[in-house]
Design a protein around this motif. Structure first.
Motif, PDB file in Angstrom:
ATOM      1  N   LEU A  66       0.836  -1.214   0.000  1.00  0.00           N
ATOM      2  CA  LEU A  66       0.000   0.000   0.000  1.00  0.00           C
ATOM      3  C   LEU A  66       0.867   1.258   0.000  1.00  0.00           C
ATOM      4  O   LEU A  66       0.631   2.192  -0.769  1.00  0.00           O
ATOM      5  CB  LEU A  66      -0.894   0.043   1.247  1.00  0.00           C
ATOM      6  CG  LEU A  66      -2.236  -0.670   1.238  1.00  0.00           C
ATOM      7  CD1 LEU A  66      -2.882  -0.574   2.619  1.00  0.00           C
ATOM      8  CD2 LEU A  66      -3.170  -0.056   0.187  1.00  0.00           C
ATOM      9  N   PHE A  67       1.857   1.254   0.892  1.00  0.00           N
ATOM     10  CA  PHE A  67       2.723   2.437   0.977  1.00  0.00           C
ATOM     11  C   PHE A  67       3.607   2.582  -0.270  1.00  0.00           C
ATOM     12  O   PHE A  67       3.896   3.700  -0.713  1.00  0.00           O
ATOM     13  CB  PHE A  67       3.571   2.400   2.251  1.00  0.00           C
ATOM     14  CG  PHE A  67       2.835   2.893   3.469  1.00  0.00           C
ATOM     15  CD1 PHE A  67       2.594   4.253   3.645  1.00  0.00           C
ATOM     16  CD2 PHE A  67       2.380   2.029   4.444  1.00  0.00           C
ATOM     17  CE1 PHE A  67       1.911   4.727   4.762  1.00  0.00           C
ATOM     18  CE2 PHE A  67       1.694   2.484   5.571  1.00  0.00           C
ATOM     19  CZ  PHE A  67       1.462   3.845   5.730  1.00  0.00           C
ATOM     20  N   MET A  68       4.024   1.437  -0.844  1.00  0.00           N
ATOM     21  CA  MET A  68       4.814   1.506  -2.081  1.00  0.00           C
ATOM     22  C   MET A  68       3.962   2.090  -3.214  1.00  0.00           C
ATOM     23  O   MET A  68       4.432   2.932  -3.993  1.00  0.00           O
ATOM     24  CB  MET A  68       5.318   0.108  -2.459  1.00  0.00           C
ATOM     25  CG  MET A  68       6.415  -0.391  -1.523  1.00  0.00           C
ATOM     26  SD  MET A  68       6.587  -2.214  -1.566  1.00  0.00           S
ATOM     27  CE  MET A  68       7.776  -2.406  -2.880  1.00  0.00           C
ATOM     28  N   ALA A  69       2.708   1.622  -3.293  1.00  0.00           N
ATOM     29  CA  ALA A  69       1.803   2.145  -4.323  1.00  0.00           C
ATOM     30  C   ALA A  69       1.580   3.641  -4.113  1.00  0.00           C
ATOM     31  O   ALA A  69       1.576   4.437  -5.058  1.00  0.00           O
ATOM     32  CB  ALA A  69       0.475   1.396  -4.286  1.00  0.00           C
ATOM     33  N   LYS A  70       1.420   4.016  -2.846  1.00  0.00           N
ATOM     34  CA  LYS A  70       1.243   5.432  -2.509  1.00  0.00           C
ATOM     35  C   LYS A  70       2.464   6.246  -2.947  1.00  0.00           C
ATOM     36  O   LYS A  70       2.325   7.361  -3.460  1.00  0.00           O
ATOM     37  CB  LYS A  70       1.020   5.551  -0.995  1.00  0.00           C
ATOM     38  CG  LYS A  70       0.828   6.958  -0.480  1.00  0.00           C
ATOM     39  CD  LYS A  70      -0.538   7.486  -0.803  1.00  0.00           C
ATOM     40  CE  LYS A  70      -0.672   8.960  -0.468  1.00  0.00           C
ATOM     41  NZ  LYS A  70      -1.883   9.534  -1.049  1.00  0.00           N
ATOM     42  N   ASN A  71       3.658   5.690  -2.751  1.00  0.00           N
ATOM     43  CA  ASN A  71       4.877   6.375  -3.203  1.00  0.00           C
ATOM     44  C   ASN A  71       4.821   6.647  -4.706  1.00  0.00           C
ATOM     45  O   ASN A  71       5.209   7.729  -5.166  1.00  0.00           O
ATOM     46  CB  ASN A  71       6.117   5.520  -2.902  1.00  0.00           C
ATOM     47  CG  ASN A  71       6.485   5.506  -1.427  1.00  0.00           C
ATOM     48  OD1 ASN A  71       6.096   6.396  -0.686  1.00  0.00           O
ATOM     49  ND2 ASN A  71       7.236   4.512  -0.998  1.00  0.00           N
ATOM     50  N   LEU A  72       4.346   5.647  -5.458  1.00  0.00           N
ATOM     51  CA  LEU A  72       4.278   5.802  -6.916  1.00  0.00           C
ATOM     52  C   LEU A  72       3.235   6.851  -7.302  1.00  0.00           C
ATOM     53  O   LEU A  72       3.446   7.646  -8.224  1.00  0.00           O
ATOM     54  CB  LEU A  72       3.974   4.451  -7.573  1.00  0.00           C
ATOM     55  CG  LEU A  72       5.061   3.387  -7.365  1.00  0.00           C
ATOM     56  CD1 LEU A  72       4.578   2.024  -7.842  1.00  0.00           C
ATOM     57  CD2 LEU A  72       6.348   3.775  -8.079  1.00  0.00           C
ATOM     58  N   GLU A  73       2.133   6.862  -6.548  1.00  0.00           N
ATOM     59  CA  GLU A  73       1.108   7.873  -6.802  1.00  0.00           C
ATOM     60  C   GLU A  73       1.676   9.269  -6.534  1.00  0.00           C
ATOM     61  O   GLU A  73       1.418  10.215  -7.293  1.00  0.00           O
ATOM     62  CB  GLU A  73      -0.110   7.595  -5.901  1.00  0.00           C
ATOM     63  CG  GLU A  73      -1.333   8.457  -6.155  1.00  0.00           C
ATOM     64  CD  GLU A  73      -1.429   9.646  -5.213  1.00  0.00           C
ATOM     65  OE1 GLU A  73      -2.071  10.636  -5.583  1.00  0.00           O
ATOM     66  OE2 GLU A  73      -0.843   9.603  -4.101  1.00  0.00           O
ATOM     67  N   ARG A  74       2.481   9.382  -5.484  1.00  0.00           N
ATOM     68  CA  ARG A  74       3.100  10.670  -5.151  1.00  0.00           C
ATOM     69  C   ARG A  74       4.122  11.078  -6.217  1.00  0.00           C
ATOM     70  O   ARG A  74       4.280  12.261  -6.508  1.00  0.00           O
ATOM     71  CB  ARG A  74       3.788  10.612  -3.779  1.00  0.00           C
ATOM     72  CG  ARG A  74       2.854  10.422  -2.604  1.00  0.00           C
ATOM     73  CD  ARG A  74       1.955  11.611  -2.349  1.00  0.00           C
ATOM     74  NE  ARG A  74       2.728  12.799  -2.006  1.00  0.00           N
ATOM     75  CZ  ARG A  74       2.489  14.018  -2.493  1.00  0.00           C
ATOM     76  NH1 ARG A  74       1.516  14.216  -3.355  1.00  0.00           N
ATOM     77  NH2 ARG A  74       3.231  15.036  -2.139  1.00  0.00           N
ATOM     78  N   ILE A  75       4.835  10.098  -6.779  1.00  0.00           N
ATOM     79  CA  ILE A  75       5.776  10.407  -7.865  1.00  0.00           C
ATOM     80  C   ILE A  75       5.007  11.054  -9.020  1.00  0.00           C
ATOM     81  O   ILE A  75       5.466  12.042  -9.607  1.00  0.00           O
ATOM     82  CB  ILE A  75       6.533   9.127  -8.313  1.00  0.00           C
ATOM     83  CG1 ILE A  75       7.576   8.749  -7.250  1.00  0.00           C
ATOM     84  CG2 ILE A  75       7.207   9.326  -9.681  1.00  0.00           C
ATOM     85  CD1 ILE A  75       8.344   7.461  -7.529  1.00  0.00           C
ATOM     86  N   GLY A  76       3.821  10.529  -9.301  1.00  0.00           N
ATOM     87  CA  GLY A  76       2.977  11.130 -10.337  1.00  0.00           C
ATOM     88  C   GLY A  76       2.627  12.580 -10.004  1.00  0.00           C
ATOM     89  O   GLY A  76       2.656  13.454 -10.876  1.00  0.00           O
ATOM     90  N   ASP A  77       2.319  12.838  -8.731  1.00  0.00           N
ATOM     91  CA  ASP A  77       2.002  14.219  -8.324  1.00  0.00           C
ATOM     92  C   ASP A  77       3.193  15.145  -8.545  1.00  0.00           C
ATOM     93  O   ASP A  77       3.027  16.290  -8.984  1.00  0.00           O
ATOM     94  CB  ASP A  77       1.609  14.264  -6.834  1.00  0.00           C
ATOM     95  CG  ASP A  77       0.217  13.684  -6.594  1.00  0.00           C
ATOM     96  OD1 ASP A  77      -0.526  13.493  -7.573  1.00  0.00           O
ATOM     97  OD2 ASP A  77      -0.107  13.411  -5.425  1.00  0.00           O
ATOM     98  N   HIS A  78       4.385  14.652  -8.215  1.00  0.00           N
ATOM     99  CA  HIS A  78       5.578  15.490  -8.425  1.00  0.00           C
ATOM    100  C   HIS A  78       5.848  15.703  -9.912  1.00  0.00           C
ATOM    101  O   HIS A  78       6.304  16.779 -10.318  1.00  0.00           O
ATOM    102  CB  HIS A  78       6.785  14.893  -7.710  1.00  0.00           C
ATOM    103  CG  HIS A  78       6.724  15.099  -6.229  1.00  0.00           C
ATOM    104  ND1 HIS A  78       7.011  16.302  -5.638  1.00  0.00           N
ATOM    105  CD2 HIS A  78       6.361  14.272  -5.217  1.00  0.00           C
ATOM    106  CE1 HIS A  78       6.835  16.206  -4.324  1.00  0.00           C
ATOM    107  NE2 HIS A  78       6.438  14.981  -4.043  1.00  0.00           N
TER     108      HIS A  78
END
Lengths: 243, 243
Positions: free
Chosen positions: A194-206
């Motif tokens: 979950l947290f890894m997926a969240k990291n990837l979602e945040r990469i998209g935001d950046h």
């Protein structure tokens, strides 16, 4: 640095050179961040903790480059008196460097959590993560190209595509919750996923932040369109009811 | 703005005024972010979804202020030619504003997730969250005071205290995993609590960023000490084995 009675031409030339060097540093940062993300995902797929550890260690290189960029920005601002487009260019460089640094952090965190995942039996959904990662990678690659080529349209196109990443993230989030409910032994590994997926979602935001900066750099105005950005899972009350 | 033949004295006075205005804006941003965090936590405790929605809506005010700060920074850099300490001051303002904006985002996300939590039965551990939140709030309050008073020692002291927040976060993370394992019905609410706790941990990280900027602003050097920063749960393989 032409300190002794520099001619105007000298100053201009040197300024362009310095700006060029600055954007070059940022491209290099971006390439390292992409390579880090790539290596992190390979490490997840191949359950290779040694590679993952290398990714965690290499994150310092991006931090160092960001430090160099900040240093160069301060020097450019202090020694020159940039105006209008030049000033936008320098401030964009500062912001884009900060976004790339965060992307590197998230890649390193994916790698770090993969080491933990490798300590338990493989979780089927670990293989859904790379799909998300490829989307994130493509976005980052696109916005870096847009920055390199001063291409606001390309930046805008990447910006709109972050929505796809958000949707895939939401889907994976739901699936992970289902796995956790099916078997309590899945809870710890799926929490990391979950947290890894969240990291990837945040990469998209950046990546979208970078796109916004490229657009502003070229046009001097903000992206006018609005769209829902970010994480729809914040309001997922059950796995069947997304709103 | 003294555009017609300004005297040197006028420029200096006006520059100080503008800088003062800039730091005033940042203090105001910080106070709003703190109020938002406070309101978010009250909303969690009182299971008050209406208040939570207000927090989500009010986040736009911080974003607007950050935009104003960026605008003022660009103007200050373009119209003046700040050097040394003045330049550090302006760049610190830019960075601190960005950190406060992120703190506001995290507070809004806590509020957003609390609305979802209120749709299911109360989870006992929701009450551990406010403890974490108070620690985060205190850190933010301290670094803002350090910034207001140009107090590098106070910044350094707050910086070291982030470790306490990280430890409490790790403890809560473990507890939440235990709850999830005990009863699958806890999985969805506890997942939201995990992300809410993570938001608070990230607020602590942004507070330490602010502390580092205050330190640099005052001394012109980085905080020399190193300590493990961030999220130890990235390497929690089981709830009994933190490393």
């Amino acid at each position: 640095m032409n300190a002794n009675a520099p001619t105007s031409e000298h100053i201009v030339k040197s300024y362009d050179e310095e700006l060029h060097r600055l954007t070059g540093e940022i491209q290099r940062m971006g390439e390292i961040a992409l390579a880090q993300l790539d290596a992190a995902i390979d490490a997840v797929l191949e359950r290779d903790s040694d590679s993952a550890r290398k990714v965690v260690q290499s994150d310092a290189a991006i931090d160092t480059l960001e430090h160099d960029v900040s240093h160069d920005v301060v020097r450019l601002l202090a020694l020159r008196q940039p105006m209008a487009r030049d000033l936008r260019e320098i401030l964009a460089a500062l912001r884009i460097a900060a976004d790339i640094e965060r992307i590197g952090d998230y890649a390193a965190n994916v790698a770090k959590r993969s080491i933990v995942l490798n300590q338990s039996a493989p979780v089927q959904l670990a293989y859904a993560l790379p799909r998300l990662a490829r989307l994130a990678e493509n976005l980052v690659r696109e916005v870096l190209a847009a920055y390199r080529e001063n291409d606001a349209d390309r930046a805008l196109e990447a910006w709109t595509r972050d929505e796809e990443l958000d949707e895939q993230y939401t889907g994976l989030f739901r699936e992970l919750l289902t796995y956790m409910m099916e078997d309590p032994r899945n809870i710890t590994p799926c929490t990391h996923l979950l947290f890894m997926a969240k990291n990837l979602e945040r990469i998209g935001d950046h990546a979208t932040n970078i796109a916004e900066n490229v657009y502003f750099l070229v046009h001097g105005t903000q992206i006018a369109q609005t769209r829902r950005k970010g994480d729809a899972t914040s309001s997922l009350s059950t796995i069947d009811d997304p709103r």
